[in-house]
Motif scaffolding. Structure first.
Motif, mmCIF file in Angstrom:
data_model
loop_
_atom_site.group_PDB
_atom_site.id
_atom_site.type_symbol
_atom_site.label_atom_id
_atom_site.label_comp_id
_atom_site.label_asym_id
_atom_site.label_seq_id
_atom_site.Cartn_x
_atom_site.Cartn_y
_atom_site.Cartn_z
ATOM 1 N N ALA A 35 0.827 -1.211 0.000
ATOM 2 C CA ALA A 35 0.000 0.000 0.000
ATOM 3 C C ALA A 35 0.856 1.253 0.000
ATOM 4 O O ALA A 35 1.921 1.305 0.615
ATOM 5 N N ARG A 36 0.335 2.262 -0.690
ATOM 6 C CA ARG A 36 0.885 3.607 -0.652
ATOM 7 C C ARG A 36 -0.307 4.543 -0.558
ATOM 8 O O ARG A 36 -1.444 4.164 -0.816
ATOM 9 N N SER A 37 -0.027 5.794 -0.229
ATOM 10 C CA SER A 37 -1.094 6.790 -0.184
ATOM 11 C C SER A 37 -0.595 8.075 -0.817
ATOM 12 O O SER A 37 0.605 8.340 -0.870
ATOM 13 N N ALA A 38 -1.561 8.856 -1.303
ATOM 14 C CA ALA A 38 -1.234 10.127 -1.939
ATOM 15 C C ALA A 38 -2.467 11.015 -1.898
ATOM 16 O O ALA A 38 -3.547 10.579 -1.508
ATOM 17 N N GLY A 39 -2.276 12.258 -2.330
ATOM 18 C CA GLY A 39 -3.382 13.204 -2.357
ATOM 19 C C GLY A 39 -3.422 13.975 -3.656
ATOM 20 O O GLY A 39 -2.445 13.996 -4.408
ATOM 21 N N ILE A 40 -4.548 14.595 -3.910
ATOM 22 C CA ILE A 40 -4.684 15.492 -5.049
ATOM 23 C C ILE A 40 -3.807 16.720 -4.796
ATOM 24 O O ILE A 40 -3.268 17.329 -5.707
ATOM 25 N N GLU A 41 -3.663 17.061 -3.513
ATOM 26 C CA GLU A 41 -2.783 18.123 -3.027
ATOM 27 C C GLU A 41 -1.998 17.515 -1.868
ATOM 28 O O GLU A 41 -2.268 16.387 -1.472
ATOM 29 N N THR A 42 -1.042 18.259 -1.316
ATOM 30 C CA THR A 42 -0.361 17.790 -0.102
ATOM 31 C C THR A 42 -0.633 18.790 1.014
ATOM 32 O O THR A 42 -0.423 19.977 0.857
#
Length: 145
Positions: A35-42
């Motif tokens: 698993a990894r995670s990310a955002g549309i923004e940080t």
């Protein structure tokens, strides 16, 4: 033998819900899921998310807020959006990667008017536990929607 299933969790700022999901997968399902995670923004890592996960025995303090665009082109089995805004604005992932939406309430938004940190933490704990229950259903729930 197939490698672990690769899942990218997305939320708006990669500060809370997607971080919790990544933490739970790495804690509970690391042998079958990467698993990894990310955002549309940080937005940076939310300190109350870190505290709530630590209370449950999961250390996400070393995580950092990342952008979804940095993961486009990697071979994902699933992209899971955990908030409505991320689902609506999810970037295109080449190769027909299935995008699955599993929405969770936003703890920072729910907690913003709480008078104390302890009162705010009730929202973080509830969502943390809901995300854990979802992660415990993986990968079967994604393979059999």
């Amino acid at each position: 033998m197939k490698d672990r299933l690769k899942i990218l969790f997305l939320c708006t700022g990669n500060s809370c819900r997607s971080q919790m999901a990544e933490g739970w997968v790495n804690h509970l399902k690391h042998n079958v899921i990467e698993a990894r995670s990310a955002g549309i923004e940080t937005h940076g890592l939310n300190p109350l998310a870190v505290i709530s996960m630590a209370e449950a025995g999961v250390d996400i303090s070393h995580h950092r807020s990342k952008l979804a665009r940095d993961f486009v082109g990697e071979p994902w089995d699933f992209v899971v959006t955990v908030c409505g805004h991320a689902h609506e604005t999810c970037p295109y992932f080449p190769g027909g990667v299935p995008i699955v939406h599993v929405g969770f309430d936003d703890p920072p938004a729910l907690a913003k008017d709480e008078p104390t940190e302890e009162a705010a933490m009730t929202h973080y704990r509830r969502v943390r536990d809901e995300i854990r229950a979802f992660v415990e259903s993986l990968p079967e729930i994604l393979k059999n929607p």
